[in-house]
Design a protein around this motif. Structure first.
Motif, PDB file in Angstrom:
ATOM      1  N   PHE A 358      52.927  93.417 -37.964  1.00 67.88           N
ATOM      2  CA  PHE A 358      51.782  94.101 -37.362  1.00 67.88           C
ATOM      3  C   PHE A 358      50.955  93.166 -36.480  1.00 67.88           C
ATOM      4  O   PHE A 358      50.558  93.517 -35.375  1.00 67.88           O
ATOM      5  CB  PHE A 358      50.888  94.704 -38.458  1.00 67.88           C
ATOM      6  N   SER A 359      50.672  91.973 -36.995  1.00 69.26           N
ATOM      7  CA  SER A 359      49.810  91.056 -36.246  1.00 69.26           C
ATOM      8  C   SER A 359      50.498  90.530 -34.993  1.00 69.26           C
ATOM      9  O   SER A 359      49.834  90.073 -34.052  1.00 69.26           O
ATOM     10  CB  SER A 359      49.381  89.879 -37.134  1.00 69.26           C
ATOM     11  N   VAL A 360      51.837  90.605 -34.951  1.00 69.42           N
ATOM     12  CA  VAL A 360      52.575  90.178 -33.758  1.00 69.42           C
ATOM     13  C   VAL A 360      52.454  91.223 -32.662  1.00 69.42           C
ATOM     14  O   VAL A 360      52.158  90.910 -31.498  1.00 69.42           O
ATOM     15  CB  VAL A 360      54.055  89.916 -34.093  1.00 69.42           C
ATOM     16  N   PHE A 361      52.660  92.487 -33.015  1.00 69.36           N
ATOM     17  CA  PHE A 361      52.674  93.568 -32.033  1.00 69.36           C
ATOM     18  C   PHE A 361      51.270  94.033 -31.634  1.00 69.36           C
ATOM     19  O   PHE A 361      51.057  94.469 -30.503  1.00 69.36           O
ATOM     20  CB  PHE A 361      53.439  94.778 -32.580  1.00 69.36           C
ATOM     21  N   LEU A 362      50.326  93.990 -32.573  1.00 72.66           N
ATOM     22  CA  LEU A 362      49.029  94.632 -32.352  1.00 72.66           C
ATOM     23  C   LEU A 362      47.894  93.667 -32.045  1.00 72.66           C
ATOM     24  O   LEU A 362      46.745  94.085 -31.938  1.00 72.66           O
ATOM     25  CB  LEU A 362      48.657  95.485 -33.569  1.00 72.66           C
ATOM     26  N   ALA A 363      48.192  92.388 -31.895  1.00 76.27           N
ATOM     27  CA  ALA A 363      47.139  91.430 -31.541  1.00 76.27           C
ATOM     28  C   ALA A 363      46.834  91.536 -30.046  1.00 76.27           C
ATOM     29  O   ALA A 363      47.755  91.605 -29.228  1.00 76.27           O
ATOM     30  CB  ALA A 363      47.592  90.013 -31.883  1.00 76.27           C
ATOM     31  N   PRO A 364      45.548  91.584 -29.655  1.00 78.92           N
ATOM     32  CA  PRO A 364      45.214  91.651 -28.227  1.00 78.92           C
ATOM     33  C   PRO A 364      45.658  90.381 -27.500  1.00 78.92           C
ATOM     34  O   PRO A 364      45.513  89.273 -28.017  1.00 78.92           O
ATOM     35  CB  PRO A 364      43.692  91.808 -28.231  1.00 78.92           C
ATOM     36  N   GLN A 365      46.230  90.556 -26.306  1.00 74.16           N
ATOM     37  CA  GLN A 365      46.713  89.444 -25.502  1.00 74.16           C
ATOM     38  C   GLN A 365      45.780  89.215 -24.304  1.00 74.16           C
ATOM     39  O   GLN A 365      44.944  90.060 -23.977  1.00 74.16           O
ATOM     40  CB  GLN A 365      48.135  89.743 -25.009  1.00 74.16           C
ATOM     41  N   VAL A 366      45.939  88.074 -23.655  1.00 78.18           N
ATOM     42  CA  VAL A 366      45.111  87.760 -22.485  1.00 78.18           C
ATOM     43  C   VAL A 366      45.375  88.765 -21.367  1.00 78.18           C
ATOM     44  O   VAL A 366      44.459  89.245 -20.710  1.00 78.18           O
ATOM     45  CB  VAL A 366      45.397  86.324 -22.000  1.00 78.18           C
ATOM     46  N   ASP A 367      46.651  89.095 -21.172  1.00 79.79           N
ATOM     47  CA  ASP A 367      47.035  90.064 -20.144  1.00 79.79           C
ATOM     48  C   ASP A 367      47.038  91.469 -20.758  1.00 79.79           C
ATOM     49  O   ASP A 367      47.841  91.741 -21.648  1.00 79.79           O
ATOM     50  CB  ASP A 367      48.414  89.727 -19.595  1.00 79.79           C
TER      51      ASP A 367
END
Length: 481
Positions: A358-367
């Motif tokens: 979950f934390s891999v897919f749903l973490a907010p990214q810079v882009d």
């Protein structure tokens, strides 16, 4: 009331009628259920639970959403009793009417500003009626499909009532999207329309009346299956099916409850929780809104989301749900070929691994585009797993019980699991989301833990694909327990 079986060369219910009746009915039932689920995130926290705290209002809304799950086992016992004693057809018609009327009436409810706390009370009552109806719907539809299935194709036929879940979801959310698009958005398309909050949200609930009329026309044309008619003729029916299930079939009922657990948790996380998490403003977005004159912002207590617009995120969910439907259908032939248990062991293990990501897919990214791509991949993968685990349940749970208590037994297992999984999942997930400071990683651990419990239940169970419905009637005197 049942009918004498037709000659074996001519099915009492043609294949097209069986598929249509099991699919259309559950599509309508799930449409009604998902209309509420969407409104529970978008509308009800503001209109029925205006606490002044976003998280508290959402928790209260999800609590009423979950209350329906408590009513489902009651519906399972009541509808199961009549379905096992008098036949599947009338019971299915009654469950559809109950769900349709309750959903239609929600569309007329006054809000908190009009009648105060009574608005929430009336919403709760109608939500309980929805849950009561759905408690009897699923098993009846699954039995119509599987008791009329050709030999060796029970799991495939059993996927058609399951297919009502993704189709109902798509229709419900498409209706919400169309209404949202049609209404004016003076502050921009990403901001919820005031007209939507005033009256637009009511339209999907009122539209359910049209769908119920179609469903009733289809179901009233059904004839009882040969399997049920044979059980009736041979004196296998019970006056009190619940007593028979508790007395003689308690172990399959427990196993069935936990076999369904991971499926329920996964589904409600993929729909209700992700919608709440995906559309909740980021900390930066909430600060900007506060600076522009919006609600006060306290970064120490704010639980951030991903900040997607409602329309964008629902379209992403619908794309994922398309894969839900595809994999639901594909799972049937596979389960008929290799067995329900073997397939589900592999899929449930994959669900446990998925929860840890979950934390891999749903973490907010810079882009932001990369964030969107990851979330879309997450939704597609999660709904693929959902279809693969949900599809075989239409055959597996009914196969755990003989004909004379099949409706009651499978309905109780399916709906008690809804309390452990679906009723608790949105509330637990929202709480864990807040505990982790806006991160979804604890929510994923919760899903993985549910999958472990399901794996244990599957390991303790036996394969059911070769069970013969014709010889598994539950013979005995009609007047006995």
């Amino acid at each position: 009331m049942s009918h004498a079986p037709a000659p074996s060369t001519t099915p009492v219910n043609p294949r097209s009628r069986v598929i249509t009746a099991s699919l259309v009915g559950t599509t309508i039932e799930f449409y009604d259920f998902y209309v509420y689920a969407t409104a529970a995130v978008l509308v009800f926290p503001l209109l029925f639970f205006p606490t002044g705290n976003d998280t508290t209002a959402l928790l209260l809304s999800f609590s009423v959403f979950g209350a329906a799950m408590v009513a489902r086992p009651i519906g399972a016992v009541v509808f199961g009793h009549f379905g096992d004693r008098f036949g599947r057809k009338a019971t299915l018609v009654a469950s559809l009417l109950t769900m349709g009327i309750a959903t239609f009436l929600i569309g007329f409810l006054p809000t908190f500003t009009e009648i105060g706390v009574w608005a929430a009370v009336l919403l709760l009552v109608l939500r309980l009626a929805q849950g009561f109806a759905l408690g009897g719907e699923w098993s009846g539809a699954a039995l119509v499909a599987t008791e009329n299935a050709p030999q060796g194709k029970r799991a495939w036929y059993g996927t058609f009532p399951q297919l009502g879940a993704p189709i109902g979801f798509i229709i419900a959310n498409t209706v919400f999207l169309l209404i949202n698009f049609a209404l004016p958005h003076p502050d921009g398309p990403a901001v919820r329309s005031e007209a939507f909050l005033e009256w637009g949200w009511r339209v999907p609930f009122l539209f359910s009346a049209v769908m119920v009329i179609v469903g009733l026309w289809v179901r009233l044309r059904l004839v009882e299956s040969e399997t049920f008619s044979s059980a009736e003729k041979k004196g296998a029916l019970r006056k009190f099916p619940l007593g028979e299930v508790v007395r003689r079939h308690w172990w399959p009922m427990i196993l069935g409850t936990f076999i369904m657990l991971a499926t329920y948790v996964l589904f409600y996380l993929m729909t209700s929780f992700t919608l709440a998490y995906g559309t909740k403003a980021t900390a930066e977005g909430a600060q900007a809104a506060a600076d522009a004159g919006g609600p006060a912002f306290d970064p120490s207590t704010y639980v951030a989301g991903l900040g997607f617009g409602y329309t964008d995120f629902v379209i992403m969910q619908i794309i994922g749900v398309v894969f839900f439907g595809i994999f639901t259908l594909l799972s049937g032939p596979v389960a008929d070929s290799i067995g329900r248990r073997r397939l589900l062991l592999w899929i449930t293990a994959a669900i446990a691994v998925f929860g840890l990501l979950f934390s891999v897919f749903l973490a907010p990214q810079v882009d932001p585009k990369f964030t969107g791509a990851l979330v879309q991949a997450f939704l597609i993968l999660g709904f693929m797993l959902m279809g693969a685990t949900f599809g075989p349940m239409g055959a597996l749970l009914p196969e755990l019980f003989p004909t004379n208590v099949r409706y009651t037994g499978s309905a109780i297992a399916y709906n008690v699991s809804s309390i452990l999984g679906a009723a608790l999942a949105p509330v637990v997930a929202t709480t864990l989301w807040a505990m982790a400071g806006g991160s979804p990683w604890l929510v994923g651990v919760y899903l993985s833990g549910s999958a472990v419990l399901t794996l244990i239940a599957l390991w303790l169970s036996k394969e059911t694909k070769d069970i013969d419905y014709e010889s598994n009637l539950g013979l005995g005197e009609t007047g006995s327990l």
